[in-house]
Design an enzyme around this catalytic site. Structure first.
Site, mmCIF file in Angstrom:
data_model
loop_
_atom_site.group_PDB
_atom_site.id
_atom_site.type_symbol
_atom_site.label_atom_id
_atom_site.label_comp_id
_atom_site.label_asym_id
_atom_site.label_seq_id
_atom_site.Cartn_x
_atom_site.Cartn_y
_atom_site.Cartn_z
ATOM 1 N N ASP A 3 11.347 3.284 4.012
ATOM 2 C CA ASP A 3 11.383 1.892 4.587
ATOM 3 C C ASP A 3 12.227 0.898 4.402
ATOM 4 O O ASP A 3 13.774 1.180 4.697
ATOM 5 C CB ASP A 3 11.363 1.577 3.407
ATOM 6 C CG ASP A 3 9.515 -0.127 3.155
ATOM 7 O OD1 ASP A 3 8.844 -0.413 3.273
ATOM 8 O OD2 ASP A 3 10.904 -1.004 3.566
ATOM 9 N N ALA A 54 -5.084 -6.620 -1.223
ATOM 10 C CA ALA A 54 -3.729 -7.837 -1.812
ATOM 11 C C ALA A 54 -2.148 -7.599 -1.187
ATOM 12 O O ALA A 54 -1.710 -6.607 -2.140
ATOM 13 C CB ALA A 54 -3.802 -8.092 -3.248
ATOM 14 N N ASN A 69 2.102 4.150 7.558
ATOM 15 C CA ASN A 69 1.623 3.034 7.218
ATOM 16 C C ASN A 69 2.771 2.198 7.652
ATOM 17 O O ASN A 69 1.947 0.461 7.074
ATOM 18 C CB ASN A 69 1.735 3.486 5.173
ATOM 19 C CG ASN A 69 1.727 2.240 4.436
ATOM 20 O OD1 ASN A 69 0.547 1.982 3.943
ATOM 21 N ND2 ASN A 69 3.003 1.766 3.858
ATOM 22 N N TYR A 106 -1.065 -7.312 17.036
ATOM 23 C CA TYR A 106 -1.507 -6.204 16.431
ATOM 24 C C TYR A 106 -2.903 -5.442 16.457
ATOM 25 O O TYR A 106 -2.775 -4.496 15.884
ATOM 26 C CB TYR A 106 -1.374 -7.564 14.796
ATOM 27 C CG TYR A 106 -1.989 -6.420 13.706
ATOM 28 C CD1 TYR A 106 -1.046 -5.846 12.855
ATOM 29 C CD2 TYR A 106 -3.312 -7.092 12.748
ATOM 30 C CE1 TYR A 106 -0.906 -5.603 11.584
ATOM 31 C CE2 TYR A 106 -3.141 -5.983 12.014
ATOM 32 C CZ TYR A 106 -2.764 -5.516 11.117
ATOM 33 O OH TYR A 106 -2.702 -4.834 10.046
ATOM 34 N N ALA A 130 -4.620 -5.112 18.907
ATOM 35 C CA ALA A 130 -4.686 -4.283 20.457
ATOM 36 C C ALA A 130 -3.436 -2.416 19.879
ATOM 37 O O ALA A 130 -4.328 -1.661 19.636
ATOM 38 C CB ALA A 130 -3.846 -4.605 21.210
ATOM 39 N N ALA A 131 -2.486 -2.795 18.884
ATOM 40 C CA ALA A 131 -1.997 -1.433 18.361
ATOM 41 C C ALA A 131 -2.711 -1.338 17.246
ATOM 42 O O ALA A 131 -2.259 0.539 17.187
ATOM 43 C CB ALA A 131 -0.392 -1.929 17.930
ATOM 44 N N LYS A 132 -2.665 -1.675 16.500
ATOM 45 C CA LYS A 132 -4.197 -0.803 15.265
ATOM 46 C C LYS A 132 -5.136 -0.135 16.358
ATOM 47 O O LYS A 132 -5.813 0.654 15.513
ATOM 48 C CB LYS A 132 -5.053 -1.950 14.561
ATOM 49 C CG LYS A 132 -3.615 -2.454 14.083
ATOM 50 C CD LYS A 132 -3.085 -1.744 12.393
ATOM 51 C CE LYS A 132 -2.321 -1.544 11.260
ATOM 52 N NZ LYS A 132 -1.494 -0.724 11.277
ATOM 53 N N SER A 151 14.011 3.126 10.466
ATOM 54 C CA SER A 151 12.549 2.217 10.956
ATOM 55 C C SER A 151 11.986 3.679 11.944
ATOM 56 O O SER A 151 12.225 5.231 12.152
ATOM 57 C CB SER A 151 13.242 1.392 12.397
ATOM 58 O OG SER A 151 11.656 0.711 13.310
ATOM 59 N N LEU A 167 0.744 -1.386 -0.046
ATOM 60 C CA LEU A 167 -0.142 -0.100 0.320
ATOM 61 C C LEU A 167 1.248 1.020 0.223
ATOM 62 O O LEU A 167 0.340 2.497 -0.585
ATOM 63 C CB LEU A 167 -1.186 0.472 1.689
ATOM 64 C CG LEU A 167 -2.460 -0.649 1.285
ATOM 65 C CD1 LEU A 167 -2.906 -1.043 2.701
ATOM 66 C CD2 LEU A 167 -3.151 -0.252 0.205
#
Ligand code: NAI
Length: 221
Positions: free
Chosen positions: A39, A196, A98, A163, A165-167, A74, A20
Protein backbone atom coordinates in the site's frame (compact mmCIF):
# COMPACT_ATOMS: atom_id res chain seq x y z
CA UNK A 1 -17.90 -27.73 2.92
CA UNK A 2 -14.38 -27.14 4.33
CA UNK A 3 -12.82 -23.67 3.98
CA UNK A 4 -10.64 -23.07 0.94
CA UNK A 5 -7.05 -23.07 2.32
CA UNK A 6 -3.91 -21.40 0.96
CA UNK A 7 -1.23 -23.12 3.07
CA UNK A 8 2.20 -22.85 1.44
CA UNK A 9 1.01 -20.17 -1.00
CA UNK A 10 2.37 -16.63 -1.26
CA UNK A 11 -0.21 -13.95 -2.06
CA UNK A 12 0.50 -10.36 -3.11
CA UNK A 13 -2.39 -7.98 -2.48
CA UNK A 14 -2.03 -4.43 -3.81
CA UNK A 15 -3.75 -1.59 -1.99
CA UNK A 16 -4.09 -3.89 1.01
CA UNK A 17 -3.85 -1.13 3.62
CA UNK A 18 -7.57 -0.34 3.55
CA UNK A 19 -11.00 -1.38 2.32
CA UNK A 20 -11.29 -4.47 0.17
CA UNK A 21 -7.54 -5.13 -0.08
CA UNK A 22 -7.24 -5.21 3.71
CA UNK A 23 -10.09 -7.73 3.91
CA UNK A 24 -8.44 -9.93 1.25
CA UNK A 25 -5.05 -9.80 3.01
CA UNK A 26 -6.53 -10.71 6.41
CA UNK A 27 -8.54 -13.56 4.93
CA UNK A 28 -5.62 -14.99 2.92
CA UNK A 29 -3.42 -14.92 6.02
CA UNK A 30 -6.11 -16.52 8.19
CA UNK A 31 -6.27 -19.34 5.66
CA UNK A 32 -2.57 -20.09 5.60
CA UNK A 33 -1.06 -17.88 2.88
CA UNK A 34 2.03 -15.74 3.40
CA UNK A 35 0.99 -12.24 2.34
CA UNK A 36 2.72 -9.20 0.84
CA UNK A 37 0.65 -6.24 2.01
CA UNK A 38 1.29 -3.52 -0.56
CA UNK A 39 0.00 0.00 0.00
CA UNK A 40 1.27 3.42 -1.00
CA UNK A 41 -0.86 4.99 1.74
CA UNK A 42 -2.51 7.66 -0.43
CA UNK A 43 -5.80 9.55 -0.08
CA UNK A 44 -8.79 8.37 -2.10
CA UNK A 45 -7.69 10.84 -4.81
CA UNK A 46 -4.13 9.50 -4.86
CA UNK A 47 -2.46 12.32 -2.90
CA UNK A 48 0.33 11.88 -0.33
CA UNK A 49 1.94 8.65 0.76
CA UNK A 50 2.52 6.81 4.03
CA UNK A 51 3.78 3.48 5.31
CA UNK A 52 1.11 3.44 8.06
CA UNK A 53 -1.65 1.73 6.10
CA UNK A 54 0.42 -1.31 5.10
CA UNK A 55 2.16 -1.51 8.50
CA UNK A 56 -1.14 -1.62 10.40
CA UNK A 57 -2.44 -4.54 8.34
CA UNK A 58 0.85 -6.43 8.67
CA UNK A 59 0.68 -5.93 12.46
CA UNK A 60 -2.90 -7.16 12.50
CA UNK A 61 -2.00 -10.31 10.54
CA UNK A 62 0.99 -11.06 12.79
CA UNK A 63 -1.07 -10.50 15.95
CA UNK A 64 -3.50 -13.11 14.62
CA UNK A 65 -0.64 -15.59 14.11
CA UNK A 66 -0.25 -15.10 10.35
CA UNK A 67 2.76 -14.25 8.18
CA UNK A 68 3.02 -10.98 6.26
CA UNK A 69 5.44 -8.31 5.09
CA UNK A 70 4.76 -4.75 4.01
CA UNK A 71 5.60 -3.09 0.72
CA UNK A 72 5.10 0.66 0.23
CA UNK A 73 5.75 1.07 -3.52
CA UNK A 74 3.23 2.36 -6.03
CA UNK A 75 1.75 -0.34 -8.23
CA UNK A 76 3.19 1.62 -11.15
CA UNK A 77 6.48 0.09 -9.99
CA UNK A 78 4.93 -3.36 -9.81
CA UNK A 79 8.25 -5.18 -10.21
CA UNK A 80 9.35 -3.89 -6.79
CA UNK A 81 6.25 -5.37 -5.16
CA UNK A 82 6.87 -8.79 -6.71
CA UNK A 83 10.54 -8.52 -5.66
CA UNK A 84 9.38 -8.07 -2.04
CA UNK A 85 7.56 -11.42 -2.31
CA UNK A 86 10.60 -13.15 -3.83
CA UNK A 87 13.07 -11.62 -1.34
CA UNK A 88 10.97 -12.54 1.70
CA UNK A 89 9.21 -15.75 0.71
CA UNK A 90 11.12 -17.05 -2.35
CA UNK A 91 8.08 -17.11 -4.63
CA UNK A 92 4.69 -15.69 -5.50
CA UNK A 93 1.58 -17.76 -6.32
CA UNK A 94 -1.34 -15.35 -6.18
CA UNK A 95 -1.57 -11.71 -7.28
CA UNK A 96 -4.59 -9.60 -6.38
CA UNK A 97 -4.56 -6.34 -8.36
CA UNK A 98 -6.74 -4.22 -6.13
CA UNK A 99 -5.10 -0.80 -5.52
CA UNK A 100 -7.22 2.08 -6.73
CA UNK A 101 -8.12 5.75 -6.52
CA UNK A 102 -10.77 8.05 -7.97
CA UNK A 103 -10.43 11.39 -9.81
CA UNK A 104 -14.04 12.02 -10.85
CA UNK A 105 -14.89 14.83 -13.29
CA UNK A 106 -17.40 15.14 -16.11
CA UNK A 107 -16.03 14.45 -19.60
CA UNK A 108 -15.69 18.10 -20.56
CA UNK A 109 -13.85 18.99 -17.35
CA UNK A 110 -11.55 15.96 -17.35
CA UNK A 111 -7.88 16.99 -17.36
CA UNK A 112 -5.03 15.03 -18.94
CA UNK A 113 -3.53 14.64 -15.48
CA UNK A 114 -6.67 13.06 -14.00
CA UNK A 115 -7.01 10.79 -17.04
CA UNK A 116 -3.34 9.70 -16.94
CA UNK A 117 -3.18 9.18 -13.18
CA UNK A 118 -6.23 6.90 -13.14
CA UNK A 119 -4.86 4.86 -16.04
CA UNK A 120 -1.45 4.68 -14.36
CA UNK A 121 -2.78 3.34 -11.05
CA UNK A 122 -5.51 1.00 -12.29
CA UNK A 123 -4.40 -0.20 -15.72
CA UNK A 124 -0.63 0.26 -15.88
CA UNK A 125 -0.25 -0.78 -12.23
CA UNK A 126 -2.04 -4.07 -12.88
CA UNK A 127 0.01 -4.59 -16.04
CA UNK A 128 3.32 -3.98 -14.22
CA UNK A 129 2.64 -6.35 -11.30
CA UNK A 130 1.26 -9.04 -13.63
CA UNK A 131 4.19 -8.72 -16.03
CA UNK A 132 6.68 -9.07 -13.16
CA UNK A 133 4.87 -12.09 -11.67
CA UNK A 134 4.27 -13.92 -14.95
CA UNK A 135 7.79 -15.43 -15.44
CA UNK A 136 7.75 -16.68 -11.83
CA UNK A 137 4.31 -18.24 -12.36
CA UNK A 138 5.45 -19.80 -15.65
CA UNK A 139 8.55 -21.37 -14.11
CA UNK A 140 6.61 -22.95 -11.24
CA UNK A 141 3.63 -23.98 -13.42
CA UNK A 142 1.15 -22.19 -11.19
CA UNK A 143 -0.19 -18.66 -10.97
CA UNK A 144 -3.43 -16.90 -10.16
CA UNK A 145 -4.15 -13.28 -11.02
CA UNK A 146 -7.26 -11.28 -10.09
CA UNK A 147 -8.03 -7.95 -11.77
CA UNK A 148 -10.47 -5.54 -10.14
CA UNK A 149 -12.93 -3.95 -12.55
CA UNK A 150 -16.09 -1.99 -11.76
CA UNK A 151 -19.71 -1.58 -12.76
CA UNK A 152 -18.59 1.91 -13.85
CA UNK A 153 -16.47 0.15 -16.49
CA UNK A 154 -19.12 -2.35 -17.56
CA UNK A 155 -22.06 0.10 -17.68
CA UNK A 156 -20.54 3.60 -17.42
CA UNK A 157 -21.06 6.14 -14.65
CA UNK A 158 -21.47 9.91 -14.67
CA UNK A 159 -18.17 11.69 -13.98
CA UNK A 160 -16.00 8.61 -14.37
CA UNK A 161 -14.79 8.61 -18.00
CA UNK A 162 -11.20 8.07 -16.83
CA UNK A 163 -12.05 5.39 -14.26
CA UNK A 164 -14.59 3.53 -16.41
CA UNK A 165 -12.17 3.38 -19.37
CA UNK A 166 -9.32 2.08 -17.19
CA UNK A 167 -11.60 -0.44 -15.45
CA UNK A 168 -12.85 -1.80 -18.79
CA UNK A 169 -9.24 -1.91 -20.01
CA UNK A 170 -8.57 -4.36 -17.20
CA UNK A 171 -11.15 -6.74 -18.68
CA UNK A 172 -9.23 -6.78 -21.97
CA UNK A 173 -5.89 -7.18 -20.21
CA UNK A 174 -7.26 -10.07 -18.17
CA UNK A 175 -8.57 -11.91 -21.25
CA UNK A 176 -5.15 -11.65 -22.92
CA UNK A 177 -3.18 -12.76 -19.84
CA UNK A 178 -5.58 -15.71 -19.46
CA UNK A 179 -4.86 -16.72 -23.06
CA UNK A 180 -1.09 -16.29 -22.73
CA UNK A 181 -0.99 -18.01 -19.34
CA UNK A 182 -3.47 -20.87 -19.77
CA UNK A 183 -0.97 -23.46 -20.95
CA UNK A 184 1.27 -22.76 -17.93
CA UNK A 185 -1.56 -23.11 -15.39
CA UNK A 186 -1.70 -19.33 -14.99
CA UNK A 187 -5.32 -18.21 -14.57
CA UNK A 188 -6.43 -14.61 -14.79
CA UNK A 189 -9.91 -13.48 -13.79
CA UNK A 190 -11.80 -10.25 -13.23
CA UNK A 191 -14.00 -9.34 -10.28
CA UNK A 192 -16.49 -6.50 -10.09
CA UNK A 193 -16.97 -5.77 -6.38
CA UNK A 194 -19.31 -3.49 -4.48
CA UNK A 195 -18.24 -2.59 -0.96
CA UNK A 196 -18.65 0.05 1.70
CA UNK A 197 -15.23 1.71 1.77
CA UNK A 198 -13.87 5.24 1.68
CA UNK A 199 -14.10 5.10 -2.14
CA UNK A 200 -17.88 4.71 -1.90
CA UNK A 201 -18.55 6.73 1.27
CA UNK A 202 -20.32 9.49 -0.69
CA UNK A 203 -21.88 7.08 -3.23
CA UNK A 204 -23.49 4.25 -1.22
CA UNK A 205 -26.21 5.08 1.36
CA UNK A 206 -24.90 5.75 4.92
CA UNK A 207 -26.99 2.85 6.29
CA UNK A 208 -25.06 0.41 4.14
CA UNK A 209 -21.75 1.76 5.41
CA UNK A 210 -22.94 1.45 8.99
CA UNK A 211 -24.17 -2.14 8.68
CA UNK A 212 -21.15 -3.16 6.54
CA UNK A 213 -18.82 -1.91 9.25
CA UNK A 214 -20.67 -3.98 11.84
CA UNK A 215 -20.56 -7.10 9.62
CA UNK A 216 -16.85 -6.57 8.78
CA UNK A 217 -16.01 -6.34 12.50
CA UNK A 218 -17.72 -9.67 13.04
CA UNK A 219 -16.40 -11.58 10.02
CA UNK A 220 -12.91 -10.27 9.23
CA UNK A 221 -10.44 -11.82 11.66
P1 NAI B 1 -9.91 2.02 -0.67
O1 NAI B 1 -9.69 3.46 -0.99
O2 NAI B 1 -10.56 1.67 0.61
O3 NAI B 1 -8.52 1.23 -0.75
C1 NAI B 1 -7.65 1.38 -1.84
C2 NAI B 1 -6.21 1.28 -1.34
O4 NAI B 1 -5.33 1.37 -2.48
C3 NAI B 1 -5.81 2.41 -0.39
O5 NAI B 1 -5.32 1.89 0.83
C4 NAI B 1 -4.74 3.18 -1.16
O6 NAI B 1 -3.73 3.76 -0.33
C5 NAI B 1 -4.19 2.12 -2.09
N1 NAI B 1 -3.54 2.69 -3.29
C6 NAI B 1 -4.01 3.68 -4.07
N2 NAI B 1 -3.14 3.93 -5.06
C7 NAI B 1 -2.10 3.09 -4.90
C8 NAI B 1 -0.90 2.86 -5.63
N3 NAI B 1 -0.57 3.62 -6.70
N4 NAI B 1 -0.07 1.89 -5.22
C9 NAI B 1 -0.36 1.13 -4.10
N5 NAI B 1 -1.49 1.33 -3.37
C10 NAI B 1 -2.34 2.29 -3.77
O7 NAI B 1 -10.75 1.43 -1.91
P2 NAI B 1 -11.64 0.09 -2.07
O8 NAI B 1 -13.06 0.48 -2.11
O9 NAI B 1 -11.21 -0.95 -1.14
O10 NAI B 1 -11.28 -0.32 -3.58
C11 NAI B 1 -10.39 -1.38 -3.93
C12 NAI B 1 -10.50 -1.63 -5.42
O11 NAI B 1 -11.83 -2.05 -5.76
C13 NAI B 1 -10.18 -0.43 -6.28
O12 NAI B 1 -9.48 -0.84 -7.43
C14 NAI B 1 -11.54 0.10 -6.67
O13 NAI B 1 -11.52 0.82 -7.88
C15 NAI B 1 -12.29 -1.23 -6.81
N6 NAI B 1 -13.73 -1.11 -6.71
C16 NAI B 1 -14.32 -0.78 -5.51
C17 NAI B 1 -15.69 -0.71 -5.42
C18 NAI B 1 -16.38 -0.43 -4.12
O14 NAI B 1 -17.62 -0.53 -4.09
N7 NAI B 1 -15.66 -0.11 -3.04
C19 NAI B 1 -16.54 -0.90 -6.61
C20 NAI B 1 -15.83 -1.29 -7.80
C21 NAI B 1 -14.47 -1.36 -7.82
Amino acid sequence: MPDLRFDGRVAVVTGAGAGLGRAYALLFASRGAKVVVNDLGVSRHGDGSSSNAADKVVDEIRRNGGTAVANYDSVVEGEKIIKTALDNFGKVDILINNAGILRDKSLVKMTDHDWDLIHAVHLKGSFKTSQAAFPVFKKQGYGRIIMTSSTAGLYGNFGQSNYSAAKMGLVGLSHTIAKEGGKYNIHCNVIVPTAASRLTEDILPPDLHFSATKVARKTVP
